[in-house]
Enzyme design. Structure first.
Site, PDB file in Angstrom:
ATOM      1  N   SER A  80      -4.530   4.380  -5.516  1.00 48.40           N
ATOM      2  CA  SER A  80      -3.435   4.128  -4.492  1.00 48.40           C
ATOM      3  C   SER A  80      -2.853   2.936  -4.937  1.00 48.40           C
ATOM      4  O   SER A  80      -3.434   2.051  -5.680  1.00 48.40           O
ATOM      5  CB  SER A  80      -3.778   4.080  -3.138  1.00 48.40           C
ATOM      6  OG  SER A  80      -2.818   3.668  -2.279  1.00 48.40           O
ATOM      7  N   ASP A  81      -1.496   2.603  -4.680  1.00 50.72           N
ATOM      8  CA  ASP A  81      -0.832   1.426  -5.085  1.00 50.72           C
ATOM      9  C   ASP A  81       0.002   0.985  -3.991  1.00 50.72           C
ATOM     10  O   ASP A  81       1.022   2.168  -3.577  1.00 50.72           O
ATOM     11  CB  ASP A  81      -0.200   1.469  -6.553  1.00 50.72           C
ATOM     12  CG  ASP A  81       0.201   0.043  -6.904  1.00 50.72           C
ATOM     13  OD1 ASP A  81      -0.574  -0.863  -7.185  1.00 50.72           O
ATOM     14  OD2 ASP A  81       1.374  -0.087  -6.867  1.00 50.72           O
TER      15      ASP A  81
END
Ligand SMILES: Cc1cn([C@H]2C[C@H](O)[C@@H](COP(=O)(O)OP(=O)(O)OP(=O)(O)O)O2)c(=O)[nH]c1=O
Length: 198
Positions: A80-81
């Protein structure tokens, strides 16, 4: 069908949120020699949503390579970012306290977006989702910004604040996903994992 997933993230928030979902996971952290910082360099004129999706894909590529290199048992890998954005301007993690104060000055008294991309790959199947939220900050005085930066909380956080921390005192409005702002949108993540049989 796998019993667990790999969480390729150094973020304690993501670990906590995944635990909240009750998904069994193992951490798949980078080796000391791996350069994870340079993955997060925005391209010139890159739009925030394109940026956050691209970086998440790069994190996932690196994690899958790691899995192979270490010869670990196969299971889906989740990355994820999170990024903060105002218009086309991207706010990543602050470089230092001065940078954190600058970001907070710019976010103070205004509404910004928090974008979190999630990607999961298992076998050849890769699925992605994007969470897009809006956060409004009340005006912060220079003294309030200084005091907040002194707590150390802004470091390591996109946009130099933590919704789950003391910054909550300055947030007057949120629309979207609270968990997405914190780093892992629960609803979107649950949907992706369901598609992998969880
Ligand atoms: C906006 C906001 C961000 N954050 C955090 C979530 C992320 O950890 C961080 C954004 O940085 P990221 O680059 O998304 O993640 P990371 O470097 O911490 O971890 P990894 O790449 O290994 O998964 O900011 C909060 O904790 N609270 C908030 O309110």
């Amino acid at each position: 069908m796998s019993e667990f997933i790999y969480l390729a993230s150094q973020s304690p928030r993501r670990r906590q949120l995944l635990e909240q979902l009750g998904v069994k996971h193992e951490l798949l952290l980078p080796d000391a020699h791996e350069d994870t910082e340079s993955l997060e360099e925005p391209l010139r004129n890159e739009a925030p949503a394109a940026y956050v999706k691209r970086v998440t894909g790069l994190k996932l590529d690196a994690a899958l390579e790691r899995l192979q290199r270490r010869g670990l048992p196969p299971a889906p890998v989740l990355c994820s970012d999170t990024t903060v954005a105002r218009g086309r301007k991207i706010y990543g993690k602050p470089a230092d306290e001065k940078d954190a104060a600058r970001m907070l000055r710019e976010l103070s008294g205004a509404t910004h977006r928090v974008l979190t991309a999630v990607a999961v790959q298992g076998g050849r199947k890769r699925l992605e989702a994007l969470s897009d939220s809006r956060v409004t900050f009340a005006p912060m005085t220079p003294a309030q910004i200084r005091a907040y930066v002194t707590t150390g909380e802004p470091m390591g956080k996109a946009g130099a604040y933590a919704v789950q921390g003391r910054a909550a005192a300055f947030i007057s409005h949120i629309s979207g996903s609270y968990s997405g702002i914190m780093g892992l949108p629960m609803h979107e993540t649950a949907q992706l994992l369901r598609a992998f049989g969880f």
